[in-house]
Motif scaffolding. Structure first.
Motif, PDB file in Angstrom:
ATOM      1  N   ILE A  11       0.859  -1.182   0.000  1.00 25.40           N
ATOM      2  CA  ILE A  11       0.000   0.000   0.000  1.00 25.40           C
ATOM      3  C   ILE A  11       0.895   1.232   0.000  1.00 25.40           C
ATOM      4  O   ILE A  11       1.562   1.530   0.993  1.00 25.40           O
ATOM      5  N   ASP A  12       0.939   1.926  -1.108  1.00 23.24           N
ATOM      6  CA  ASP A  12       1.853   3.049  -1.287  1.00 23.24           C
ATOM      7  C   ASP A  12       1.548   4.166  -0.294  1.00 23.24           C
ATOM      8  O   ASP A  12       0.396   4.601  -0.166  1.00 23.24           O
ATOM      9  N   ALA A  13       2.585   4.646   0.401  1.00 27.81           N
ATOM     10  CA  ALA A  13       2.489   5.852   1.256  1.00 27.81           C
ATOM     11  C   ALA A  13       1.581   5.673   2.466  1.00 27.81           C
ATOM     12  O   ALA A  13       0.911   6.618   2.882  1.00 27.81           O
ATOM     13  N   LEU A  14       1.580   4.484   3.042  1.00 30.24           N
ATOM     14  CA  LEU A  14       0.789   4.222   4.252  1.00 30.24           C
ATOM     15  C   LEU A  14       1.720   4.302   5.470  1.00 30.24           C
ATOM     16  O   LEU A  14       2.469   3.375   5.762  1.00 30.24           O
ATOM     17  N   GLY A  15       1.690   5.428   6.161  1.00 30.04           N
ATOM     18  CA  GLY A  15       2.555   5.627   7.320  1.00 30.04           C
ATOM     19  C   GLY A  15       2.096   4.820   8.526  1.00 30.04           C
ATOM     20  O   GLY A  15       0.944   4.399   8.628  1.00 30.04           O
ATOM     21  N   TRP A  16       3.023   4.622   9.472  1.00 33.20           N
ATOM     22  CA  TRP A  16       2.792   3.807  10.659  1.00 33.20           C
ATOM     23  C   TRP A  16       1.651   4.346  11.525  1.00 33.20           C
ATOM     24  O   TRP A  16       0.742   3.606  11.896  1.00 33.20           O
ATOM     25  N   VAL A  17       1.696   5.632  11.821  1.00 32.17           N
ATOM     26  CA  VAL A  17       0.684   6.193  12.745  1.00 32.17           C
ATOM     27  C   VAL A  17      -0.713   6.159  12.130  1.00 32.17           C
ATOM     28  O   VAL A  17      -1.655   5.629  12.749  1.00 32.17           O
ATOM     29  N   PRO A  18      -0.916   6.678  10.912  1.00 34.45           N
ATOM     30  CA  PRO A  18      -2.274   6.593  10.340  1.00 34.45           C
ATOM     31  C   PRO A  18      -2.707   5.163  10.047  1.00 34.45           C
ATOM     32  O   PRO A  18      -3.908   4.864  10.107  1.00 34.45           O
ATOM     33  N   ALA A  19      -1.774   4.258   9.753  1.00 33.26           N
ATOM     34  CA  ALA A  19      -2.146   2.861   9.505  1.00 33.26           C
ATOM     35  C   ALA A  19      -2.788   2.249  10.744  1.00 33.26           C
ATOM     36  O   ALA A  19      -3.847   1.619  10.676  1.00 33.26           O
ATOM     37  N   ARG A  20      -2.133   2.453  11.884  1.00 31.71           N
ATOM     38  CA  ARG A  20      -2.676   1.885  13.121  1.00 31.71           C
ATOM     39  C   ARG A  20      -4.001   2.538  13.505  1.00 31.71           C
ATOM     40  O   ARG A  20      -4.880   1.900  14.071  1.00 31.71           O
ATOM     41  N   ALA A  21      -4.136   3.824  13.163  1.00 31.27           N
ATOM     42  CA  ALA A  21      -5.351   4.546  13.555  1.00 31.27           C
ATOM     43  C   ALA A  21      -6.544   4.231  12.659  1.00 31.27           C
ATOM     44  O   ALA A  21      -7.684   4.249  13.132  1.00 31.27           O
ATOM     45  N   GLN A  22      -6.310   3.944  11.371  1.00 25.32           N
ATOM     46  CA  GLN A  22      -7.419   3.841  10.413  1.00 25.32           C
ATOM     47  C   GLN A  22      -7.707   2.430   9.922  1.00 25.32           C
ATOM     48  O   GLN A  22      -8.783   2.182   9.394  1.00 25.32           O
ATOM     49  N   ALA A 204      -8.373 -18.345   1.756  1.00 26.37           N
ATOM     50  CA  ALA A 204      -9.104 -19.587   1.446  1.00 26.37           C
ATOM     51  C   ALA A 204      -8.483 -20.304   0.254  1.00 26.37           C
ATOM     52  O   ALA A 204      -8.598 -21.529   0.122  1.00 26.37           O
ATOM     53  N   ALA A 205      -7.824 -19.538  -0.629  1.00 25.62           N
ATOM     54  CA  ALA A 205      -7.148 -20.137  -1.788  1.00 25.62           C
ATOM     55  C   ALA A 205      -5.759 -20.664  -1.414  1.00 25.62           C
ATOM     56  O   ALA A 205      -5.029 -21.148  -2.288  1.00 25.62           O
ATOM     57  N   GLY A 206      -5.380 -20.537  -0.142  1.00 25.06           N
ATOM     58  CA  GLY A 206      -4.120 -21.123   0.316  1.00 25.06           C
ATOM     59  C   GLY A 206      -2.968 -20.158   0.448  1.00 25.06           C
ATOM     60  O   GLY A 206      -1.815 -20.587   0.612  1.00 25.06           O
ATOM     61  N   TYR A 207      -3.229 -18.862   0.374  1.00 22.45           N
ATOM     62  CA  TYR A 207      -2.153 -17.863   0.417  1.00 22.45           C
ATOM     63  C   TYR A 207      -1.933 -17.339   1.832  1.00 22.45           C
ATOM     64  O   TYR A 207      -2.877 -17.161   2.595  1.00 22.45           O
ATOM     65  N   ARG A 208      -0.662 -17.097   2.148  1.00 13.39           N
ATOM     66  CA  ARG A 208      -0.326 -16.299   3.322  1.00 13.39           C
ATOM     67  C   ARG A 208      -0.196 -14.849   2.853  1.00 13.39           C
ATOM     68  O   ARG A 208       0.474 -14.588   1.841  1.00 13.39           O
ATOM     69  N   VAL A 209      -0.822 -13.928   3.552  1.00 14.48           N
ATOM     70  CA  VAL A 209      -0.906 -12.545   3.094  1.00 14.48           C
ATOM     71  C   VAL A 209      -0.052 -11.643   3.985  1.00 14.48           C
ATOM     72  O   VAL A 209      -0.182 -11.656   5.218  1.00 14.48           O
ATOM     73  N   LEU A 210       0.837 -10.891   3.341  1.00 12.52           N
ATOM     74  CA  LEU A 210       1.665  -9.890   4.007  1.00 12.52           C
ATOM     75  C   LEU A 210       1.215  -8.520   3.507  1.00 12.52           C
ATOM     76  O   LEU A 210       0.879  -8.369   2.328  1.00 12.52           O
ATOM     77  N   VAL A 211       1.212  -7.525   4.393  1.00 16.40           N
ATOM     78  CA  VAL A 211       0.781  -6.176   4.006  1.00 16.40           C
ATOM     79  C   VAL A 211       1.807  -5.178   4.537  1.00 16.40           C
ATOM     80  O   VAL A 211       2.145  -5.200   5.729  1.00 16.40           O
ATOM     81  N   THR A 212       2.274  -4.304   3.656  1.00 11.83           N
ATOM     82  CA  THR A 212       3.219  -3.282   4.099  1.00 11.83           C
ATOM     83  C   THR A 212       3.126  -2.057   3.201  1.00 11.83           C
ATOM     84  O   THR A 212       2.206  -1.936   2.382  1.00 11.83           O
ATOM     85  N   SER A 213       4.059  -1.125   3.375  1.00 12.51           N
ATOM     86  CA  SER A 213       4.099   0.083   2.565  1.00 12.51           C
ATOM     87  C   SER A 213       5.545   0.396   2.199  1.00 12.51           C
ATOM     88  O   SER A 213       6.485  -0.139   2.790  1.00 12.51           O
ATOM     89  N   ASP A 214       5.695   1.275   1.201  1.00  8.23           N
ATOM     90  CA  ASP A 214       7.048   1.656   0.782  1.00  8.23           C
ATOM     91  C   ASP A 214       7.592   2.800   1.630  1.00  8.23           C
ATOM     92  O   ASP A 214       8.773   2.851   1.934  1.00  8.23           O
ATOM     93  N   HIS A 215       6.685   3.737   2.017  1.00 10.68           N
ATOM     94  CA  HIS A 215       7.099   4.920   2.791  1.00 10.68           C
ATOM     95  C   HIS A 215       5.842   5.557   3.340  1.00 10.68           C
ATOM     96  O   HIS A 215       4.724   5.153   2.997  1.00 10.68           O
ATOM     97  N   GLY A 216       6.017   6.594   4.178  1.00 12.80           N
ATOM     98  CA  GLY A 216       4.882   7.320   4.726  1.00 12.80           C
ATOM     99  C   GLY A 216       4.577   8.580   3.925  1.00 12.80           C
ATOM    100  O   GLY A 216       4.874   8.661   2.728  1.00 12.80           O
ATOM    101  N   MET A 217       4.012   9.574   4.620  1.00 12.68           N
ATOM    102  CA  MET A 217       3.588  10.815   3.966  1.00 12.68           C
ATOM    103  C   MET A 217       3.597  11.917   5.012  1.00 12.68           C
ATOM    104  O   MET A 217       3.156  11.707   6.151  1.00 12.68           O
ATOM    105  N   SER A 218       4.085  13.104   4.642  1.00  7.98           N
ATOM    106  CA  SER A 218       4.106  14.205   5.603  1.00  7.98           C
ATOM    107  C   SER A 218       2.774  14.952   5.578  1.00  7.98           C
ATOM    108  O   SER A 218       1.974  14.808   4.647  1.00  7.98           O
ATOM    109  N   ALA A 219       2.560  15.787   6.593  1.00 13.75           N
ATOM    110  CA  ALA A 219       1.311  16.553   6.673  1.00 13.75           C
ATOM    111  C   ALA A 219       1.162  17.493   5.478  1.00 13.75           C
ATOM    112  O   ALA A 219       0.045  17.810   5.064  1.00 13.75           O
ATOM    113  N   GLU A 220       2.288  17.929   4.922  1.00 11.21           N
ATOM    114  CA  GLU A 220       2.200  18.829   3.777  1.00 11.21           C
ATOM    115  C   GLU A 220       2.132  18.083   2.448  1.00 11.21           C
ATOM    116  O   GLU A 220       2.116  18.709   1.376  1.00 11.21           O
TER     117      GLU A 220
END
Ligand SMILES: [Zn+2]
Length: 286
Positions: A11-22, A204-220
């Motif tokens: 998930i492109d540009a998903l920062g740690w703090v907003p990820a946990r919050a949303q 259900a199709a037999g996959y293990r799913v990993l989810v991450t991001s490349d980087h976060g995003m600043s307020a500006e």
């Protein structure tokens, strides 16, 4: 468990703090013990192409050389796609064009390289897209609903051993409105909701799913630098049991409790039961 088929959701540009919050669905899996969650520190520069290459080569941009989004060059092997292909496995990607450029062919041909089926490159089955002419009033295309369903279609038709699913909607919305905005937060919830629909299908199709991001995003509405908000991202491993929030300890990252983004590639290969090249020096997380 070794030898599993893997879906990596990037998930492109998903920062740690907003990820946990949303991300209520993904955090609910952690709370229920069905997923593990680490705080992960991105490579530098905290840009798309450098991080895309690092996530799959396990090497920092200063080594793999893809240090700007403006380069038109493939990532050096070995990487997750090449190791899987060398083992006779099939790979797939639903991703923005930089992935086609890094792992299949450079320069990117906007017609010929947009779709690949049973191709000879590192990505066996590819469904690529571009962000050409995205605007502030139309930033979140392609939609996450269609991306997730395209991934499900590739699984149904081709059963790839490794599948990358890459969403850019949060990045586009973040650049338009900044990370401290209703639009950015809502778009994060939106992909979390799509994953709530898609992840059970993939599992259900037999996959293990990993989810991450490349980087976060600043307020500006920027990233690329070394600010915490640009560098800290989540890494979820939907393992099914023994989950919870993980502590990366002192060794894994620049700050206590964190792990390095360079751990992603060897983690994928270990879960798939594939050899980890010597160029991937970070210890796997699984
Ligand atoms: Zn961006």
């Amino acid at each position: 468990m070794a030898g599993r088929k893997i879906v990596l959701v990037m998930i492109d540009a998903l920062g740690w703090v907003p990820a946990r919050a949303q991300c209520g669905y993904l955090m609910g899996l952690v709370e229920a013990g069905q997923a593990r969650l680490w705080r992960m520190r991105s490579v530098l520069p905290s840009l798309s192409m450098p991080a895309y290459a690092s996530l799959h080569t396990g090497r920092p941009p200063a080594e793999h050389g893809r240090v700007s989004n403006d380069l038109e060059a493939m990532a050096p092997s070995p990487h997750v796609f090449s190791v899987a292909r060398a083992a006779g496995l099939t790979t797939a990607a639903v991703a923005e064009r930089l992935y086609a450029l890094l792992f299949n062919a450079a320069p990117f041909d906007p017609v010929e390289h947009l779709e690949v089926t049973d191709g000879p490159g590192h990505v066996t089955h590819g469904r690529f897209y571009t962000d050409v002419r995205h605007t502030r009033f139309n930033p979140h295309v392609p939609g996450d609903h269609d991306l997730c369903n395209t991934a499900s279609l590739l699984i149904r038709r081709h059963v790839p051993d490794y599948l990358l699913v890459h969403s850019t909607a949060i990045d586009s919305v973040g650049h338009a409105f900044g990370a401290d905005s209703f639009e950015y937060r809502h778009q994060i919830w939106n992909i979390d909701n799509e994953l709530a629909l898609a992840v059970p299908v993939w599992r259900a199709a037999g996959y293990r799913v990993l989810v991450t991001s490349d980087h976060g995003m600043s307020a500006e509405g920027r990233h690329g630098g070394a600010e915490d908000g640009m560098r800290t991202v989540p890494f979820w491993d939907i393992c099914g049991q023994d989950g919870g929030e993980q502590d990366g300890g002192e060794a894994g990252g620049e700050q206590a409790g964190e792990v390095s983004q360079l751990a992603v590639a060897p983690t994928i290969l270990k879960l798939m039961g594939l050899p980890i090249p010597a160029t991937m020096r970070e210890a796997p997380l699984a």
